[in-house]
Write an enzyme that holds these catalytic residues in place. Structure first.
Site, PDB file in Angstrom:
ATOM      1  N   ARG A  11      11.222 -26.469   8.152  1.00 34.37           N
ATOM      2  CA  ARG A  11      10.384 -25.743   9.113  1.00 34.37           C
ATOM      3  C   ARG A  11       8.906 -25.977   8.856  1.00 34.37           C
ATOM      4  O   ARG A  11       8.104 -26.069   9.781  1.00 34.37           O
ATOM      5  CB  ARG A  11      10.694 -24.237   9.052  1.00 34.37           C
TER       6      ARG A  11
ATOM      7  N   GLU B  16      26.103 -31.947  -2.142  1.00 37.38           N
ATOM      8  CA  GLU B  16      27.021 -30.818  -2.282  1.00 37.38           C
ATOM      9  C   GLU B  16      28.380 -31.331  -2.745  1.00 37.38           C
ATOM     10  O   GLU B  16      28.969 -32.211  -2.114  1.00 37.38           O
ATOM     11  CB  GLU B  16      27.146 -30.065  -0.958  1.00 37.38           C
TER      12      GLU B  16
ATOM     13  N   SER C  67      26.365 -23.897   3.243  1.00 36.45           N
ATOM     14  CA  SER C  67      25.813 -22.692   3.853  1.00 36.45           C
ATOM     15  C   SER C  67      26.889 -21.716   4.320  1.00 36.45           C
ATOM     16  O   SER C  67      27.029 -21.426   5.501  1.00 36.45           O
ATOM     17  CB  SER C  67      24.925 -23.082   5.042  1.00 36.45           C
TER      18      SER C  67
ATOM     19  N   CYS D 199      30.576 -14.329  -0.513  1.00 36.77           N
ATOM     20  CA  CYS D 199      30.948 -12.916  -0.624  1.00 36.77           C
ATOM     21  C   CYS D 199      32.078 -12.542   0.333  1.00 36.77           C
ATOM     22  O   CYS D 199      32.741 -11.529   0.148  1.00 36.77           O
ATOM     23  CB  CYS D 199      29.733 -12.037  -0.350  1.00 36.77           C
TER      24      CYS D 199
ATOM     25  N   VAL E 285      26.105 -34.253  -8.492  1.00 38.22           N
ATOM     26  CA  VAL E 285      25.086 -34.785  -9.395  1.00 38.22           C
ATOM     27  C   VAL E 285      25.562 -34.608 -10.829  1.00 38.22           C
ATOM     28  O   VAL E 285      25.883 -33.491 -11.256  1.00 38.22           O
ATOM     29  CB  VAL E 285      23.732 -34.090  -9.179  1.00 38.22           C
TER      30      VAL E 285
ATOM     31  N   ASN F  54      19.601 -16.198  -1.821  1.00 38.59           N
ATOM     32  CA  ASN F  54      18.886 -16.490  -0.580  1.00 38.59           C
ATOM     33  C   ASN F  54      17.379 -16.281  -0.721  1.00 38.59           C
ATOM     34  O   ASN F  54      16.586 -17.090  -0.235  1.00 38.59           O
ATOM     35  CB  ASN F  54      19.432 -15.622   0.558  1.00 38.59           C
TER      36      ASN F  54
ATOM     37  N   LYS G 266      28.970  15.907  -8.032  1.00 32.45           N
ATOM     38  CA  LYS G 266      29.998  15.648  -7.022  1.00 32.45           C
ATOM     39  C   LYS G 266      29.592  16.368  -5.752  1.00 32.45           C
ATOM     40  O   LYS G 266      29.277  17.564  -5.782  1.00 32.45           O
ATOM     41  CB  LYS G 266      31.364  16.137  -7.504  1.00 32.45           C
TER      42      LYS G 266
ATOM     43  N   TYR H  39      19.298  13.875   8.508  1.00 35.34           N
ATOM     44  CA  TYR H  39      20.414  14.824   8.359  1.00 35.34           C
ATOM     45  C   TYR H  39      21.039  15.134   9.712  1.00 35.34           C
ATOM     46  O   TYR H  39      20.351  15.420  10.694  1.00 35.34           O
ATOM     47  CB  TYR H  39      19.952  16.139   7.729  1.00 35.34           C
TER      48      TYR H  39
ATOM     49  N   TRP I 164      21.298  18.660   2.173  1.00 35.30           N
ATOM     50  CA  TRP I 164      20.711  17.963   1.032  1.00 35.30           C
ATOM     51  C   TRP I 164      21.579  16.735   0.761  1.00 35.30           C
ATOM     52  O   TRP I 164      22.742  16.858   0.389  1.00 35.30           O
ATOM     53  CB  TRP I 164      20.678  18.851  -0.219  1.00 35.30           C
TER      54      TRP I 164
END
Length: 451
Positions: free
Chosen positions: A24, A35, A41, A45, A83, A308, A364, A429, A437
């Site tokens: 860019r 690769e 890309s 996850c 590589v 990233n 809790k 809330y 809370w």
């Protein structure tokens, strides 16, 4: 005039973020990416969710294909190229082409190392038997899914109780496979404090997972080249499938004889611009170290967000910019079936190692107003500096709506907020979303009284 040549080693998150940013900013640069696998890309996850069937198509995890990078961005992506060696004196890399089994040297003006991490496995007997898988690349996820489809395993053993282990436990449970976890630590999730890890233990047991903590892998048994059991220092577990979830190590073994400076665990040492000790060589992602903003120490963490971001920083600077990566507060989340687990900042053990005088509490609460349908339990642990009340870390376990609350604590750590600052936050809330809370504020209110 000769065009500047950029070589990138590694075509996933950090490497392609950098390559795209360079393109860019510098339309005339020559950019070559090597690769090792056949994919670029992609979302590593998302691999457990493809294996579980929640994501139907492997292609859905791919952000951009090699051909798209070549045609649309003029980035010369060479898949199935690894590589093997660096010669930083002469600015060249030795490349192995798996397609035609040839090797060649490629020169560069600037080099980015973005080789990521690799699943850790000790050098034990029969570690290469069929049915033993590390989960790191898209190709590895594809192999696991194919193996499950072909052999229909009924029993699986996961070695390690970290993020990968827990996410793969969910994937295998959803496939109807009985799961056992062998974990070297006293509790699963060593990135949590033991008291919170114990709650994760209970969660897993509620889901039908068998857990053997404080137990180490000794070796694997195989028959006709296929794994049939996991042998630990205490027992033998019959299995049809093994998943390695013992953590991630930097994928930098090919740099051992180079002049690139590595830290103790093999991660590449970089400055805040992602530059290595060699002026025209950069590194980003799971192969490099980064800075912990809470401890002020350099450390290693393998996360897609960090990959990233550091890739973007490296790419900006390789294109002639001046961008620094500040570091991270070690924010991480994972999910196992209906349960969500999150952590940020320092553990008690890390505070002790830094000789910080701290206090902590666990509360809790509920994810919604207690009277609202489907309000679920949530546990929040906060750690703060005793004198100042400054937040040092937090951990959360609960059901739907629990984990993303960790982002409030991540923001607090980035901004160096105190417990009182957290209590004063104008958080949203309404009964469907939170008690009046919020649980993180309830924990802060309790802990501030202990300072």
């Amino acid at each position: 005039m000769k065009k500047k040549k950029i070589v990138v080693i590694g075509g996933d998150a950090a490497g392609m973020s950098a390559a795209s940013k360079i393109r860019r900013e510098q339309p005339d640069f020559v950019i070559i990416v090597f690769e090792k696998s056949e994919f670029t890309s992609y979302s590593a996850c998302g691999i457990p969710y493809f294996i579980s069937g929640k994501v139907e198509n492997l292609e859905d995890l791919i952000v951009r294909s090699p051909s798209e990078f070549i045609k649309k961005y003029k980035i010369d992506v060479k898949i199935l190229h690894e590589v093997l060696e660096l010669d930083t004196d002469n600015n060249k890399v030795l490349v192995h082409n798996y397609s035609d089994k040839t090797q060649f040297w490629e020169t560069y003006d600037e080099l980015l190392i973005a080789t990521g991490g690799k699943p850790f496995c000790p050098d034990v007997a029969n570690r290469t038997a069929d049915g033993i898988f590390g989960i790191q690349t898209l190709n590895s996820g594809k192999k696991v899914a194919t193996y499950i489809s072909e052999y229909q395993p009924k029993i699986a053993v996961i070695i390690g109780g970290g993020y990968i282990g827990l996410e793969m436990a969910e994937a295998l449970i959803l496939k109807g496979i009985k799961v056992t976890i062998v974990n070297r630590s006293t509790e699963v999730m060593s990135t949590l404090d033991p008291d919170m890890g114990k709650k994760v233990n209970e969660v897993l047991q509620n889901l039908g997972v068998t857990i053997y903590n404080s137990e180490s892998l000794a070796y694997f048994d195989e028959q006709l080249g296929k794994v049939i059991s996991v042998v630990t220092d205490k027992r033998t577990l019959q299995t049809d499938l093994v998943i390695l979830g013992m953590g991630t190590a930097p994928n930098t073994s090919f740099l051992q004889k180079s002049k690139i400076k590595l830290v103790e665990n093999g991660a590449i040492k970089v400055n805040r611009m992602q530059r290595t000790n060699i002026k025209n060589v950069w590194a980003a992602g799971d192969c490099a170290e980064t800075k912990n903003l809470v401890s002020k120490k350099n450390f290693y963490i393998a996360l897609g967000t960090v990959a990233n971001k550091t890739g973007l920083v490296a790419g900006t600077n390789m294109a002639g910019g001046d961008l620094k990566f500040p570091g991270v507060v070690a924010t991480a989340v994972c999910k196992i079936c209906v349960y969500e687990i999150a952590r940020v900042g320092l553990l008690e053990s890390e505070c002790k190692a830094l000789k910080v005088d701290f206090v902590y509490t666990i509360i809790k609460s509920k994810t919604r107003a207690h009277y609202y349908p489907e309000a679920k339990d949530i546990w929040v642990k906060l750690i703060a500096e005793k004198r100042s009340g400054k937040l040092l870390g937090g951990q959360i376990i609960g059901e739907e709506g629990a984990a993303k609350r960790i982002d409030v604590l991540a923001t607090a750590l980035h901004s160096k907020l105190t417990l009182q600052n957290i209590i004063d936050l104008d958080l949203s809330y309404a009964p469907p979303f939170s008690p009046v809370w919020d649980p993180v504020q309830t924990a802060a209110r309790k802990l501030i009284g202990m300072i």
